[in-house]
Each structure stands twice: as C-alpha cells, then as structure tokens.
Design a protein around this motif. Structure first.
Motif, PDB file in Angstrom:
ATOM      1  N   SER A 177     -11.628 -60.752   4.747  1.00 27.84           N
ATOM      2  CA  SER A 177     -11.891 -59.622   5.706  1.00 27.84           C
ATOM      3  C   SER A 177     -12.071 -58.270   5.091  1.00 27.84           C
ATOM      4  O   SER A 177     -12.232 -58.164   3.676  1.00 27.84           O
ATOM      5  CB  SER A 177     -10.268 -59.561   6.361  1.00 27.84           C
ATOM      6  N   VAL A 178     -11.971 -57.052   5.785  1.00 22.99           N
ATOM      7  CA  VAL A 178     -12.318 -55.853   5.237  1.00 22.99           C
ATOM      8  C   VAL A 178     -11.174 -55.323   4.496  1.00 22.99           C
ATOM      9  O   VAL A 178     -11.349 -54.445   3.674  1.00 22.99           O
ATOM     10  CB  VAL A 178     -12.622 -54.918   6.695  1.00 22.99           C
ATOM     11  N   PHE A 179     -10.047 -56.140   4.572  1.00 24.62           N
ATOM     12  CA  PHE A 179      -8.940 -55.768   3.537  1.00 24.62           C
ATOM     13  C   PHE A 179      -8.772 -56.493   2.401  1.00 24.62           C
ATOM     14  O   PHE A 179      -7.909 -56.496   1.530  1.00 24.62           O
ATOM     15  CB  PHE A 179      -7.267 -55.888   4.358  1.00 24.62           C
ATOM     16  N   ASP A 180      -9.861 -57.304   1.991  1.00 23.10           N
ATOM     17  CA  ASP A 180      -9.903 -58.088   0.969  1.00 23.10           C
ATOM     18  C   ASP A 180      -8.971 -59.340   1.011  1.00 23.10           C
ATOM     19  O   ASP A 180      -8.696 -59.738  -0.064  1.00 23.10           O
ATOM     20  CB  ASP A 180      -9.921 -57.325  -0.469  1.00 23.10           C
ATOM     21  N   GLU A 181      -8.434 -59.676   2.141  1.00 18.57           N
ATOM     22  CA  GLU A 181      -7.686 -60.878   2.166  1.00 18.57           C
ATOM     23  C   GLU A 181      -8.844 -61.962   2.514  1.00 18.57           C
ATOM     24  O   GLU A 181      -9.636 -61.860   3.240  1.00 18.57           O
ATOM     25  CB  GLU A 181      -6.852 -60.841   3.338  1.00 18.57           C
ATOM     26  N   CYS A 182      -8.538 -63.113   1.608  1.00 19.66           N
ATOM     27  CA  CYS A 182      -9.556 -64.047   1.707  1.00 19.66           C
ATOM     28  C   CYS A 182      -8.959 -65.399   1.975  1.00 19.66           C
ATOM     29  O   CYS A 182      -7.940 -65.864   1.729  1.00 19.66           O
ATOM     30  CB  CYS A 182     -10.402 -64.237   0.243  1.00 19.66           C
ATOM     31  N   TRP A 183      -9.625 -66.393   2.633  1.00 14.32           N
ATOM     32  CA  TRP A 183      -9.355 -67.510   3.190  1.00 14.32           C
ATOM     33  C   TRP A 183     -10.426 -68.639   2.692  1.00 14.32           C
ATOM     34  O   TRP A 183     -11.594 -68.588   2.740  1.00 14.32           O
ATOM     35  CB  TRP A 183      -9.170 -67.612   4.473  1.00 14.32           C
ATOM     36  N   PRO A 192      -6.753 -71.828   8.225  1.00 15.18           N
ATOM     37  CA  PRO A 192      -7.124 -71.511   7.007  1.00 15.18           C
ATOM     38  C   PRO A 192      -6.493 -71.225   5.962  1.00 15.18           C
ATOM     39  O   PRO A 192      -5.051 -70.998   6.246  1.00 15.18           O
ATOM     40  CB  PRO A 192      -7.928 -69.760   7.196  1.00 15.18           C
ATOM     41  N   ARG A 193      -6.758 -71.511   4.550  1.00 15.16           N
ATOM     42  CA  ARG A 193      -5.719 -71.206   3.503  1.00 15.16           C
ATOM     43  C   ARG A 193      -5.933 -70.400   2.797  1.00 15.16           C
ATOM     44  O   ARG A 193      -7.313 -69.788   2.334  1.00 15.16           O
ATOM     45  CB  ARG A 193      -5.936 -72.761   2.594  1.00 15.16           C
ATOM     46  N   GLN A 194      -5.116 -69.279   2.892  1.00 14.35           N
ATOM     47  CA  GLN A 194      -5.495 -68.083   2.138  1.00 14.35           C
ATOM     48  C   GLN A 194      -5.456 -67.932   0.632  1.00 14.35           C
ATOM     49  O   GLN A 194      -4.520 -68.912  -0.058  1.00 14.35           O
ATOM     50  CB  GLN A 194      -4.404 -66.939   2.484  1.00 14.35           C
ATOM     51  N   VAL A 195      -6.324 -67.657   0.023  1.00 14.20           N
ATOM     52  CA  VAL A 195      -6.359 -67.412  -1.497  1.00 14.20           C
ATOM     53  C   VAL A 195      -6.750 -66.085  -2.161  1.00 14.20           C
ATOM     54  O   VAL A 195      -6.860 -65.154  -1.366  1.00 14.20           O
ATOM     55  CB  VAL A 195      -7.829 -68.247  -1.953  1.00 14.20           C
ATOM     56  N   VAL A 196      -6.388 -65.817  -3.175  1.00 14.32           N
ATOM     57  CA  VAL A 196      -6.387 -64.366  -3.720  1.00 14.32           C
ATOM     58  C   VAL A 196      -7.996 -63.808  -3.688  1.00 14.32           C
ATOM     59  O   VAL A 196      -8.126 -62.593  -3.231  1.00 14.32           O
ATOM     60  CB  VAL A 196      -6.092 -64.410  -5.311  1.00 14.32           C
ATOM     61  N   ILE A 204      -3.936 -69.521  -5.001  1.00 17.92           N
ATOM     62  CA  ILE A 204      -3.257 -69.450  -3.754  1.00 17.92           C
ATOM     63  C   ILE A 204      -2.639 -67.980  -3.443  1.00 17.92           C
ATOM     64  O   ILE A 204      -2.080 -67.407  -4.463  1.00 17.92           O
ATOM     65  CB  ILE A 204      -2.124 -70.216  -3.367  1.00 17.92           C
ATOM     66  N   ALA A 205      -2.681 -67.267  -2.490  1.00 15.76           N
ATOM     67  CA  ALA A 205      -2.127 -65.963  -2.015  1.00 15.76           C
ATOM     68  C   ALA A 205      -0.734 -65.936  -2.069  1.00 15.76           C
ATOM     69  O   ALA A 205      -0.080 -67.154  -1.714  1.00 15.76           O
ATOM     70  CB  ALA A 205      -2.659 -65.308  -0.852  1.00 15.76           C
ATOM     71  N   PRO A 206       0.104 -64.981  -2.718  1.00  7.36           N
ATOM     72  CA  PRO A 206       1.612 -65.200  -2.541  1.00  7.36           C
ATOM     73  C   PRO A 206       1.991 -65.231  -1.311  1.00  7.36           C
ATOM     74  O   PRO A 206       1.517 -64.522  -0.279  1.00  7.36           O
ATOM     75  CB  PRO A 206       1.915 -63.811  -3.285  1.00  7.36           C
ATOM     76  N   ARG A 207       3.251 -65.947  -0.961  1.00  8.48           N
ATOM     77  CA  ARG A 207       3.934 -65.696   0.360  1.00  8.48           C
ATOM     78  C   ARG A 207       4.274 -64.154   0.642  1.00  8.48           C
ATOM     79  O   ARG A 207       4.377 -63.297  -0.005  1.00  8.48           O
ATOM     80  CB  ARG A 207       5.035 -66.654   0.359  1.00  8.48           C
ATOM     81  N   GLY A 208       4.123 -63.926   2.075  1.00  9.74           N
ATOM     82  CA  GLY A 208       4.459 -62.755   2.488  1.00  9.74           C
ATOM     83  C   GLY A 208       3.325 -61.960   2.700  1.00  9.74           C
ATOM     84  O   GLY A 208       3.120 -60.891   3.324  1.00  9.74           O
ATOM     85  N   ASN A 209       1.944 -62.551   2.256  1.00  9.27           N
ATOM     86  CA  ASN A 209       0.989 -61.719   2.308  1.00  9.27           C
ATOM     87  C   ASN A 209      -0.069 -62.474   3.118  1.00  9.27           C
ATOM     88  O   ASN A 209      -1.305 -62.542   3.035  1.00  9.27           O
ATOM     89  CB  ASN A 209       0.176 -61.290   0.928  1.00  9.27           C
TER      90      ASN A 209
END
Length: 212
Positions: A177-183, A192-196, A204-209
């Motif tokens: 995304s535009v916030f550099d959150e990736c899936w 979708p599985r969130q990744v760093v 894997i991205a940390p929980r809570g994010n």
C-alpha cells in the motif's frame, strides 16, 4: 487607668480551632481539585490516543488494496481466453511481483504459461501485459492476457491446453500500500498474508500491524 476586659479563653480557643479546620478544609479541597484535574487530564489523554488509533485504522481501511484474479474463456460470445487482475480494495496497490504456478511449473509471465513447450509466441494471436512491477489504483483492472481461439493445429492445441489447465493455475502476488504495508495473496478471495516487505516475503509482519 482602665484596662479593657480580657476575652474569655474559650472564645479565643474556639476561633483558633475554627481557623485550623478551615485551613484543613481548604487543603482537602485543593487536593480534591488537583486529583480531579489529574483524572480529567489522564482520561482526556487516553481518549485522544483512542481517537488517534481509530483514525489511523480508518485511514488504513480507506487505503488498503485487495487484488482479485479472474479468468474466463468467452468474450462477447467468442472463444477467447482472458486473464485479468482487479484492485477491489480502497487504495492503490504497488505490485512488486506476480507468479503463476500450474502443475508444478512456475511462470513469472502469463505468456510463458501460454507458450508451453515449443510454441512460438509470434505465431499466437495473443495479447499480454505484465502484472508486475505496476501500480493499480482502486478499481483498476489489468488485462494480463487475452487469447482468441484461432490459428492452425499447433496454436489450437496450445489454446486447448491452457483452457484445460487454467482452473489448476494458482496465481500469487506480493503488493504494498501507500503506507508500505505489504501482503502476499493468491488473489482468489483468500485472506492476504502480511509481510514486512516484498523483497523479503518470508518475514512475517509483527502482530498488531495487520491490515486485511
């Protein structure tokens, strides 16, 4: 010389006690007001933090991309294989990479899947466009491949092969995304599985994010 009468001791003591209790009452009142102000400040701080968090969630919800992969074999009544990806989310998607896995074979380009073994792309009436790297705005659709069923025997055989195997094909893409959150997603309605990052998709991205 006439001296003024001396005030009774109990009256003086009464005034002293009254002043003492007044001072105590004022001190207690000041403490109560102070504690009340502290409570209001803390409560206001927590309320503001909650509002900021809710606002951040709302902004992310309004800016989260979701990719959906579709395919078919008919366009306007004609036999046409078509593959496309649409951003059905609410924010732009920066697609870093996309792959197609069919019967154990992995393809970075859908046209390689169409080619197969020994098929010449120049002989195919095939239109194709890469999915990655690309940016898909919310609501945008990217036609990846369009292939009408026409030509000679080798071309028809290749068309029929893709037609028979397209339901076994599994698409995978990594996008941000535009916030550099990736899936990473298979774009088929899965969560979708969130990744760093898409450069390191196994982290894997940390929980809570989390996003979607």
């Amino acid at each position: 010389m006439i001296e003024p009468p001396e005030a009774p001791h109990h009256v003086v003591e009464h005034h002293r006690n009254a002043g003492k209790w007044f001072d105590i009452a004022m001190a207690v009142a000041v403490l109560i007001v102070s504690f009340g102000s502290l409570y209001v400040s803390l409560h206001t701080g927590h309320t503001m933090e909650a509002l900021v968090e809710q606002n951040q969630r709302l902004v992310r919800a309004q800016s989260t991309p979701i990719l959906q992969y579709t395919h078919g074999n008919n366009v306007d009544g004609e036999k046409v294989l078509h593959f496309e990806v649409r951003n059905v989310g609410t924010g732009p998607a920066r697609v870093a990479w996309a792959r197609l896995n069919v019967d154990g074979e992995t393809y970075d380009r859908w046209s390689d899947y169409a080619l197969g073994a020994g098929t010449d792309l120049r002989r195919l009436p095939l239109q194709n466009a890469p999915l990655a790297p690309a940016v898909l705005s919310a609501g945008d659709e990217r036609p990846i491949m369009r292939w009408p069923r026409q030509g000679g025997s080798p071309e028809l055989a290749a068309w029929d092969r893709v037609e028979a195997s397209r339901f076994r094909a599994r698409a995978t893409a990594c996008y941000c995304s535009v916030f550099d959150e990736c899936w990473i997603s298979h774009m088929n309605g899965d969560v979708p599985r969130q990744v760093v990052s898409c450069e390191n998709p196994e982290a894997i991205a940390p929980r809570g994010n989390s996003g979607h």
